[in-house]
Write an enzyme that holds these catalytic residues in place. Structure first.
Site, short mmCIF file in Angstrom:
data_model
loop_
_atom_site.label_atom_id
_atom_site.label_comp_id
_atom_site.label_asym_id
_atom_site.label_seq_id
_atom_site.Cartn_x
_atom_site.Cartn_y
_atom_site.Cartn_z
CB THR A 248 60.49 133.34 -14.02
OG1 THR A 248 60.77 132.96 -12.67
CG2 THR A 248 60.47 132.08 -14.89
CE LYS B 47 60.65 129.71 -10.92
NZ LYS B 47 60.50 131.16 -10.80
CE LYS C 170 56.25 135.04 -16.62
NZ LYS C 170 57.59 135.06 -15.94
#
Length: 290
Positions: free
Chosen positions: A97, A172, A240
């Site tokens: 990701t 995502k 993150k």
């Protein structure tokens, strides 16, 4: 059978690379901590390289599952990077990701040397990787996706191309935005139930089959009620990911007020020492406010 290099055999990559071996592929792995690559090799019988370039030499496909933008750049670029060892026509599939920015950068770099690049971030957590039932959202040229999709079936439950390069990463981001909001709502609901003197398990049994139900409710309510938060994706990694979402929202002018708020709540969890707790630990924050 394909020759595959898998870069990053951590919590997610370790079982994913193992499923490729079980599917009959010839797999070589690389990990920044070489002892993990050696352990994987002993368990599954595949080889390992001491650099990404070494692992990628001769591979038809190179898969990666590393930490962040900088980690991905480091395994792709430079004299020891995978791109330096890949043959023209090979395909790089990134399961990390990361930002859409680094995806665009590496897609372009791959084009220059005749290497395909598919962004294919995953959802499903450690359990999904271990059970081979990940959701995989992909972006990239359709020919590269169609070449790589049969390999991803080894560990994917649903695999879908959402469009050109970067669309997998953008999807995502949608996924993480949804999770953040659902977990905050679930945490508040369970906290309310506790304050109201209700039995949380009984409450969930009644409401989970209706409109309030969710995967998070079904799979996390018991551990949340038991104050156990070591079941999956860590808060540090979620922050993150949410930073990536918020940064992209600044570019596309999307409004994400709830996401921004929940990100700050996760910051509070970190201050409680919960950076490695799983993302359902938002309930822990509410309990700490009592």
């Amino acid at each position: 059978m394909a020759r595959v290099a898998f870069l990053g055999v951590g919590v997610m990559g370790y079982p994913m690379a193992g499923y490729l071996v079980k599917a009959g592929h010839d797999v070589v792995v690389y990990n920044r901590t070489t002892t993990k690559a050696e352990a994987w090799s002993k368990e599954y019988g595949g080889g390992f390289g001491v650099t990404p370039r070494e692992a990628a030499i001769g591979a038809d496909f190179v898969m990666s599952c590393v930490g962040n933008d900088d980690d991905l750049r480091s395994v792709c670029l430079g004299a020891d990077g995978a791109f330096a060892g890949m043959s023209k026509g090979a395909v790089f599939v990134d399961h990390t990701t990361v930002s859409a920015t680094v995806t665009a950068e590496l897609y372009a770099a791959g084009k220059e040397i005749g290497v395909g690049f598919v962004d294919a971030p995953i959802s499903g957590g450690q359990a999904g990787a271990e059970n081979g039932v990940l959701s995989i959202m992909c972006g990239g040229d359709i020919s590269d996706y169609e070449a790589a999709e049969p390999l991803m079936q080894a560990y994917g439950r649903i695999i879908k191309r959402l469009g050109d390069s970067g669309k997998g990463q953008l999807t995502k981001m949608v996924n993480q935005i949804c999770i953040a909001g659902v977990l905050q709502g679930l945490s508040e609901a369970l906290h309310f139930a506790e304050k109201a003197g209700l039995n949380g398990r009984d409450v969930v049994e009644v409401i989970s089959g209706g409109a309030a139900g969710s995967w998070q409710m079904n799979n996390r309510h018991e551990t949340m009620l038991d104050d156990h938060f070591d079941y999956g994706f860590a808060v540090d990694w979620m922050r993150k990911d949410l930073a990536i979402c918020l940064d992209e929202a600044d570019r596309n002018n999307a409004s994400l007020p709830l996401t921004a708020l929940v990100d700050q709540f996760y910051k509070d969890v970190q201050k409680l020492g919960g950076g490695r707790w799983d993302t359902s630990s938002l309930l822990k924050r509410l309990r700490a406010l009592d």
